[in-house]
Design a protein around this motif. Structure first.
Motif, PDB file in Angstrom:
ATOM      1  N   THR A 380      -3.898  -2.368  -2.983  1.00 14.84           N
ATOM      2  CA  THR A 380      -4.242  -0.943  -3.974  1.00 14.84           C
ATOM      3  C   THR A 380      -3.189  -0.788  -4.863  1.00 14.84           C
ATOM      4  N   LEU A 383      -2.993   5.783  -5.215  1.00 12.74           N
ATOM      5  CA  LEU A 383      -2.676   6.714  -4.008  1.00 12.74           C
ATOM      6  C   LEU A 383      -3.216   7.969  -4.197  1.00 12.74           C
ATOM      7  N   TYR A 409      -0.050  -0.706  -0.427  1.00  9.65           N
ATOM      8  CA  TYR A 409       0.181  -0.160  -1.851  1.00  9.65           C
ATOM      9  C   TYR A 409       1.425  -0.714  -2.734  1.00  9.65           C
TER      10      TYR A 409
END
Length: 525
Positions: A380, A383, A409
């Motif tokens: 991804t 956040l 992340y």
């Protein structure tokens, strides 16, 4: 609401070839009823990179550019193609020749009259662009006669793009291409005056034909004023000011809105619940052509097996994600085609939440209760609190069928580099259509040679159907083709469509005419 095969009219011009479209200029003028000095303050959530339509890739830039510049045609509130600087047009029976008749007397902001040669210059300039290749991608898809020779530097001009006279523009394609008008209505296809565009600093001192003229750009503020000579009539707003809220700083934006310094604002996530209906504003909301996916790299184990992809798809509780992660702001995506696009079918359910089916598929694939499957890295670039809650739900959902994930992340540049290089097995991805046509979705994402085919999906039958869809000029037939494509892609599950985005703004109660089409804020007239 769109039901069944209701035609949203993206290509009404295709239904009757040789027909002229009605002049709907007045529909393009937003009528505002404002307090005080008849000015309007509009917030932007991201930086403005340039006000040159050929080189921008910024959403905020396009919001401003849309007030300054225009193209041959434009979109109305329902994505119908309507006249802009072309008062009408004709399409030949073979679908390859487009003849546009320009309005007479239209003037650039520097006072010079618009001529057909200005469109030749502007489109060739856009196609030649190397600074922002993503901006020129759609128009390069038109397969104009001579475009290859032009792009390779073997010709000084494009053979299939020329001014027949001062007010007639001809566009000739090598083969029929159904999305042509949709591409010509995009902001990047706007006309610019050569004498201004070739000056240094054009992107910061733009000159167009639009309803507003550029005044100044200082720091995070840009100011425009009404174009009193606009062919569609003087705008109701005298001064239009844009302010950038970096970050984006939604809380400060909402505060300024409530204090009366802005006419519209986003509503921060944490403030969506419990806002009083007695407050001095209304909510404008509409689904837009932006989709949230989970993408599998079908070249990476274990996602080479369709059953594993399907098992995960059946395990994702999308209703819960929309309710808990985004406070019901967005819409659960049953299928892939978003509302407002040809082929959209609200009855498509795709992969409803059903862990029992997931367990059967895993067992069939040789991984009962997930035993033997590796831990899946799920990448991804966000956040945000919404993204964190979303991924918590996904992790919990998958744990119930024995599938373990590890959320990874990376900031956008590294995240983009990873999935483009094929090193991300599974990742979150939001996709916004470059132009409102199924080609901008399926052709880009699911054609085996698609420019954004990050799942490495390859289905020869889908490729053949997509080729057919590009050439089919009848809207109803195109809708049938893309529904077949959607069904096949859903079955193969290279992606999981999670939700369709909506554009939502709080707008002061004294503002009227704040219209949004499925392209969102970039195309507010």
């Amino acid at each position: 609401m769109i039901r069944g095969i209701k035609i949203v009219g993206l290509f009404l011009a295709f239904l009757v070839l040789f027909s002229s479209c009605k002049d709907q200029t007045n529909n393009r003028v937003v009528r505002q009823t404002l307090k005080g000095d008849n000015s309007y303050s509009f917030p932007l959530r991201y930086e403005v990179d340039t006000l040159d339509p050929a080189y921008t890739h910024s959403i905020s830039s396009k919001v401003v550019i849309n007030q300054l510049f225009e193209g041959l045609v434009s979109f109305d509130n329902d994505l119908n193609i309507v006249p802009a600087l072309a008062k009408d047009w004709k399409i030949s029976r073979d679908g390859k020749t487009y003849t546009f008749h320009l309005r007479k007397g239209v003037r650039f902001h520097n006072g010079r009259e618009l001529k057909a040669q200005d469109f030749v210059y502007s489109l060739e300039r856009l196609i030649r662009s190397a600074v922002s290749p993503s901006s020129s991608l759609p128009v390069k898809m038109l397969r104009l006669e001579g475009i290859k020779e032009f792009m390779e530097g073997r010709a000084g001009h494009i053979k299939g793009l020329y001014a027949q006279d001062d007010y007639t523009l001809k566009i000739i394609l090598l083969e029929p291409f159904a999305p042509t008008l949709s591409i010509l209505a995009t902001i990047n296809s706007s006309v610019v005056p050569k004498e201004e565009a070739e000056k240094d600093g054009f992107g910061r001192h733009p000159v167009g034909t639009g309803p507003f003229k550029f005044v100044k750009w200082e720091g995070s503020k840009l100011m425009l004023k009404a174009n009193h000579d606009y062919y569609g009539g003087k705008p109701s707003i005298d001064t239009l000011t844009f302010s950038v809220y970096r970050g984006p700083d939604d809380k400060r934006m909402m505060h300024d809105f409530l204090e009366g310094r802005l006419e519209n604002s986003v509503i921060p996530w944490e403030e969506r619940q419990g806002r009083s209906s007695k407050e001095d504003f209304k909510i404008v909301s509409r689904p837009i052509t932006k989709i949230h996916f989970y993408i599998f790299n079908t070249n990476i184990y274990p996602f080479k097996d369709k059953r594993i992809r399907q098992a995960i798809a059946y395990t994702i509780d999308k209703d819960r994600i929309v309710k808990e992660a985004v406070n019901n702001r967005f819409i659960v995506a049953g299928g892939i085609t978003p509302p407002g696009i040809i082929g959209y079918d609200p009855s498509v359910k795709g992969y409803p939440y059903n862990p029992d089916i997931s367990r059967e598929l895993l067992k069939e694939a040789g991984f009962p209760d997930g035993k033997g499957l590796p831990v899946i890295e799920f990448w991804t670039a966000s956040l945000s609190s919404a993204a964190k809650r979303e991924l918590e739900i996904v992790e919990e959902n998958l744990s119930w069928i024995g599938v373990k994930i590890k959320v990874r992340y990376a900031p956008w540049p590294l995240f983009e580099k990873r999935f483009k290089s094929g090193k991300a097995a599974m990742f979150r991805f939001a996709f916004y259509l470059d132009f409102p046509d199924p080609e901008a979705l399926y052709g880009f994402l699911f054609d085996s040679s698609g420019v954004y085919n990050y799942s490495n999906y390859n289905n020869p039958l889908v490729d053949r159907l997509l080729k057919q869809g590009r050439r089919e000029m009848d809207v109803l037939n195109r809708a049938k083709i893309y529904r077949k494509v959607e069904k096949m892609v859903l079955n193969d599950a290279p992606v999981i469509p999670v939700l369709f985005y909506t554009y939502e703004q709080a707008v002061k109660s004294y503002v009227s005419g704040f219209e949004v089409n499925p392209l969102g804020q970039m195309y507010i007239p």
